[in-house]
Write an enzyme that holds these catalytic residues in place. Structure first.
Site, mmCIF file in Angstrom:
data_model
loop_
_atom_site.group_PDB
_atom_site.id
_atom_site.type_symbol
_atom_site.label_atom_id
_atom_site.label_comp_id
_atom_site.label_asym_id
_atom_site.label_seq_id
_atom_site.Cartn_x
_atom_site.Cartn_y
_atom_site.Cartn_z
ATOM 1 N N HIS A 371 -3.105 2.304 1.804
ATOM 2 C CA HIS A 371 -2.294 1.782 2.680
ATOM 3 C C HIS A 371 -2.848 1.580 4.439
ATOM 4 O O HIS A 371 -2.176 1.204 4.646
ATOM 5 C CB HIS A 371 -0.846 2.187 2.681
ATOM 6 C CG HIS A 371 0.377 0.807 2.737
ATOM 7 N ND1 HIS A 371 -0.482 0.048 4.224
ATOM 8 C CD2 HIS A 371 1.657 0.714 2.354
ATOM 9 C CE1 HIS A 371 1.053 -0.815 4.239
ATOM 10 N NE2 HIS A 371 1.903 -0.309 3.387
ATOM 11 N N ASP A 375 -2.692 -3.599 4.845
ATOM 12 C CA ASP A 375 -1.006 -3.935 5.139
ATOM 13 C C ASP A 375 -0.722 -4.275 3.954
ATOM 14 O O ASP A 375 -1.548 -5.657 3.101
ATOM 15 C CB ASP A 375 -1.000 -4.653 6.404
ATOM 16 C CG ASP A 375 -1.290 -3.524 8.090
ATOM 17 O OD1 ASP A 375 -1.562 -2.293 7.548
ATOM 18 O OD2 ASP A 375 -2.545 -4.297 8.282
#
Length: 408
Positions: A371, A375
């Site tokens: 992450h 995204d």
């Protein structure tokens, strides 16, 4: 002449190897290029060939970690090859007078106390202690008069760990191979050093099943290969990586490295454990090309012939736990990559199609991603793109021409 054999470098980043198995014994005569040892690096198991013919002297033990460039054995190249074993020497028998066996002393067995009502009956104090320990009096041999269970017997009693079954309770401790230790290190590193998150989806495999059923025999007859799921998934993944390039990138310090090619790592099970060889430029491969390359890499991994170069440099990984029966999992990222797709088993499930409940072959898929660099929009969009391609393979992956795509 004595030749010193040193550990060759298996790869640029590898500083040491481990002697997994010696294939010869100390003092054996070896031929040039004969495999004399298997050595484990942190990426693969390699064979070490003899650099010359002669009598070998081993300088390292199995399990030793040896630095690249260190001497592991000596070969006496001046030693002649033995023609055969020397004749056995004639045995000389020497008569030794037999010593008389010592007479055994008769040992009288202690009289066994007759069973009475008192046997295994606890005293009041002993019963209280046994109740607190949740121990049955029948599980204890009393040392008191006529077998009575005393307070001391109850204090010394240990609760049973379970009902004895008479089965084996042995254990064995073995050292992990260097490859297994490196895999463990990398998995822990991936969990600790990445912001790993997993997103899931499901794929209706009906159309892929229909294509395989229609063309698998013709495909095998033409190319000598099976038409499996991996070619469909690889084509779907490379397409999705080009649509969402952040998933095909990785972090290096404070920089992002983006790739315009798709080197797909494929997790396969080998004799030494999990290995992840790489399909180079998978985006350029046809269905036949993917199946041929996966078969080649799987055979090399199975036979222990996979090289460090063949397992280095992937940009994304596909792991197929479904072949072992996995229904759903969260695959762990293969660092420094930023994403991994987990495939699972195909099970007939009830789904809604065109407003109707139908039974269809369904596979759950999982995308684990870093992450820090990917995204939610890219990760979910990537997985949806994979799902769309797999559910509409003729239109999206085959340009509406299956026979041409399969080179039939």
């Amino acid at each position: 002449m004595i030749l010193e054999m040193k550990v060759p470098s298996p790869g640029e980043s590898i500083k040491e190897v481990e002697i997994a198995t010696w294939l010869v014994k100390d003092g054996d005569y070896v031929e040039k290029d004969q495999a004399i040892a298997e050595v484990d690096s942190d990426k693969a198991t390699l064979e070490l060939p003899a650099e010359a013919s002669g009598i070998i002297t081993l300088k390292a033990e199995e399990g030793d970690a040896v630095a690249v460039g260190a001497v592991v054995c000596l070969i006496d190249t001046s030693a002649a090859k033995p023609n055969g074993s020397a004749p056995a020497k004639e045995e000389v028998k020497v008569e030794v007078p037999k010593a008389e066996a010592p007479k055994k002393e008769e040992v009288k067995a202690a009289p066994v106390a007759a069973a009475t009502y008192a046997a295994q009956t606890p005293s009041p104090a002993a019963r209280k202690i046994l109740d607190e320990k949740n121990i049955q009096p029948a599980d204890i041999v009393g040392t008191g008069k006529d077998g009575r269970i005393t307070k001391e017997d109850a204090v010394n009693a240990v609760p049973s760990m379970g009902t004895p079954t008479g089965g084996s309770r042995g254990s064995e401790r073995t050292k992990l191979s260097m490859l297994r230790r490196k895999v463990a290190e990398r998995l822990v590193s991936a969990k600790n050093e990445t912001a790993m998150l997993t997103t899931f989806n499901e794929v209706d495999m009906t159309n892929i099943y229909a294509l395989r059923e229609q063309y698998k025999e013709e495909f095998k007859a033409k190319h000598g290969l099976g038409l499996g799921f991996m070619s469909f998934f690889t084509k779907a993944v490379t397409r999705a990586l080009q649509l969402y390039p952040d998933v095909n990138s990785m972090i290096d310090g404070q920089e992002k490295i983006a790739y315009d090619f798709c080197d797909i790592s494929v997790a396969v099970s080998g004799p030494k454990g999990l290995m992840v060889p790489v399909m180079r430029n998978a985006e350029t491969l046809s269905f036949r090309g993917v199946e041929a390359e996966i078969k080649r890499l799987a055979i090399r991994a199975r036979d222990g012939q996979i090289t460090v170069d063949e397992m280095t440099g992937g940009t994304f990984t596909i792991s197929n736990g479904g072949v072992f029966g996995s229904m759903l999992s969260t695959p762990i990222i293969n660092p420094p990559q930023s994403g991994i797709l987990g495939m699972h088993n195909v099970v007939e499930r009830a789904i809604v199609r065109n407003g109707q409940i139908v039974i269809a072959p369904v596979m759950f898929v999982a995308l684990s991603y870093d992450h820090r660099i990917i995204d939610g929009r890219e990760s979910v969009g990537f997985l949806v793109a994979v799902k769309e391609a797999l559910e509409n393979p003729v239109e999206i992956l085959m340009n509406n021409n299956p026979k041409k795509a399969l080179e039939l």
